[in-house]
Design a protein around this motif. Structure first.
Motif, PDB file in Angstrom:
ATOM      1  N   GLN A  43       0.430  -0.928  -0.316  1.00 42.41           N
ATOM      2  CA  GLN A  43       0.081   0.133  -0.269  1.00 42.41           C
ATOM      3  C   GLN A  43       0.703   1.103  -0.301  1.00 42.41           C
ATOM      4  O   GLN A  43       1.697   1.605   0.693  1.00 42.41           O
ATOM      5  CB  GLN A  43      -0.422  -0.001   1.198  1.00 42.41           C
ATOM      6  N   VAL A  44       0.234   2.298  -0.231  1.00 42.47           N
ATOM      7  CA  VAL A  44       0.918   3.381  -0.417  1.00 42.47           C
ATOM      8  C   VAL A  44       0.621   4.200   0.716  1.00 42.47           C
ATOM      9  O   VAL A  44      -1.082   4.280   1.234  1.00 42.47           O
ATOM     10  CB  VAL A  44       0.341   4.195  -2.075  1.00 42.47           C
ATOM     11  N   HIS A  45       1.783   5.229   0.901  1.00 47.21           N
ATOM     12  CA  HIS A  45       1.014   5.311   2.808  1.00 47.21           C
ATOM     13  C   HIS A  45       2.891   6.219   2.130  1.00 47.21           C
ATOM     14  O   HIS A  45       3.312   6.831   2.039  1.00 47.21           O
ATOM     15  CB  HIS A  45       2.566   4.932   3.370  1.00 47.21           C
ATOM     16  N   ALA A  46       1.686   7.894   3.103  1.00 51.82           N
ATOM     17  CA  ALA A  46       2.443   9.534   2.803  1.00 51.82           C
ATOM     18  C   ALA A  46       3.762   8.690   4.476  1.00 51.82           C
ATOM     19  O   ALA A  46       2.951   8.677   5.555  1.00 51.82           O
ATOM     20  CB  ALA A  46       1.648  10.054   3.698  1.00 51.82           C
ATOM     21  N   ARG A  47       4.667   9.597   3.980  1.00 53.84           N
ATOM     22  CA  ARG A  47       5.826   9.346   4.777  1.00 53.84           C
ATOM     23  C   ARG A  47       6.395  10.876   5.232  1.00 53.84           C
ATOM     24  O   ARG A  47       7.495  11.322   3.848  1.00 53.84           O
ATOM     25  CB  ARG A  47       7.137   8.499   4.371  1.00 53.84           C
ATOM     26  N   GLU A  48       6.863  10.776   5.804  1.00 57.15           N
ATOM     27  CA  GLU A  48       7.971  12.557   6.330  1.00 57.15           C
ATOM     28  C   GLU A  48       9.369  11.862   6.033  1.00 57.15           C
ATOM     29  O   GLU A  48       9.906  11.174   7.599  1.00 57.15           O
ATOM     30  CB  GLU A  48       7.241  13.153   8.045  1.00 57.15           C
ATOM     31  N   LEU A  49       9.434  12.577   5.174  1.00 57.79           N
ATOM     32  CA  LEU A  49      10.815  12.712   5.088  1.00 57.79           C
ATOM     33  C   LEU A  49      12.042  14.191   5.609  1.00 57.79           C
ATOM     34  O   LEU A  49      11.176  15.166   5.863  1.00 57.79           O
ATOM     35  CB  LEU A  49      11.548  12.346   4.023  1.00 57.79           C
ATOM     36  N   PRO A  50      12.678  14.348   6.101  1.00 58.61           N
ATOM     37  CA  PRO A  50      13.582  15.669   6.097  1.00 58.61           C
ATOM     38  C   PRO A  50      13.274  16.367   5.088  1.00 58.61           C
ATOM     39  O   PRO A  50      12.530  18.282   5.377  1.00 58.61           O
ATOM     40  CB  PRO A  50      14.914  15.062   6.265  1.00 58.61           C
ATOM     41  N   ASP A  51      12.964  16.141   3.997  1.00 56.26           N
ATOM     42  CA  ASP A  51      12.459  17.355   2.404  1.00 56.26           C
ATOM     43  C   ASP A  51      11.096  17.611   2.482  1.00 56.26           C
ATOM     44  O   ASP A  51      10.815  18.815   1.668  1.00 56.26           O
ATOM     45  CB  ASP A  51      13.252  17.445   1.472  1.00 56.26           C
ATOM     46  N   GLY A  52      10.329  16.807   3.071  1.00 53.71           N
ATOM     47  CA  GLY A  52       8.583  16.981   2.985  1.00 53.71           C
ATOM     48  C   GLY A  52       7.996  15.862   3.354  1.00 53.71           C
ATOM     49  O   GLY A  52       8.994  15.016   3.465  1.00 53.71           O
ATOM     50  N   ILE A  53       6.791  15.660   2.968  1.00 52.12           N
ATOM     51  CA  ILE A  53       5.727  14.736   2.885  1.00 52.12           C
ATOM     52  C   ILE A  53       5.945  13.572   1.252  1.00 52.12           C
ATOM     53  O   ILE A  53       5.760  14.525   0.162  1.00 52.12           O
ATOM     54  CB  ILE A  53       4.505  14.916   2.805  1.00 52.12           C
ATOM     55  N   ARG A  54       6.467  12.686   1.095  1.00 48.88           N
ATOM     56  CA  ARG A  54       6.922  11.465   0.111  1.00 48.88           C
ATOM     57  C   ARG A  54       5.547  10.598   0.507  1.00 48.88           C
ATOM     58  O   ARG A  54       5.547   9.927   1.162  1.00 48.88           O
ATOM     59  CB  ARG A  54       8.245  11.293   0.066  1.00 48.88           C
ATOM     60  N   HIS A  55       5.290  10.212  -1.013  1.00 51.10           N
ATOM     61  CA  HIS A  55       3.482   8.892  -0.553  1.00 51.10           C
ATOM     62  C   HIS A  55       4.461   7.957  -1.993  1.00 51.10           C
ATOM     63  O   HIS A  55       5.262   8.427  -2.921  1.00 51.10           O
ATOM     64  CB  HIS A  55       2.316   9.899  -1.696  1.00 51.10           C
ATOM     65  N   ASN A  56       3.982   6.396  -0.956  1.00 52.23           N
ATOM     66  CA  ASN A  56       5.361   5.761  -2.082  1.00 52.23           C
ATOM     67  C   ASN A  56       4.895   4.644  -0.878  1.00 52.23           C
ATOM     68  O   ASN A  56       4.567   4.274  -0.792  1.00 52.23           O
ATOM     69  CB  ASN A  56       7.062   6.290  -1.735  1.00 52.23           C
TER      70      ASN A  56
END
Length: 92
Positions: A43-56
């Motif tokens: 499943q695709v999830h929103a992930r909080e990374l240092p440069d912002g929210i990414r979906h993968n």
């Protein structure tokens, strides 16, 4: 920041499929090329990374080989080759 554990090494790799936020919570299926009936998904999830929210969608344990990435139950989106001991990126 989100954390993931990837189970890679030997003939096992990992796959990260990068999508847009419109895919949040969607399921993406893979199958070995030529073995469409052996599908598995994540499943695709929103992930909080240092440069912002990414979906993968992250597939943390994938046997080395070439896989079909499915857009839906009948339509392929593309193919991706997984190498053992490595993380492969694929952009939706």
């Amino acid at each position: 920041m989100d954390s993931l554990v990837l189970n890679i090494g030997g003939e096992i790799g990992a796959l990260v499929i990068h999508t847009g936020r419109e895919m949040d919570l969607a399921e993406i299926e893979l199958s070995p090329v030529g073995a469409d009936h052996q599908r598995f998904h994540n499943q695709v999830h929103a992930r909080e990374l240092p440069d912002g929210i990414r979906h993968n969608a992250v597939f943390p344990h994938v046997h080395a080989g070439t896989y079909t990435v499915w857009r839906d139950s009948l339509t392929a989106h593309g193919t991706v080759t997984i190498a053992g001991g490595q993380v492969t990126d694929y952009t939706w």
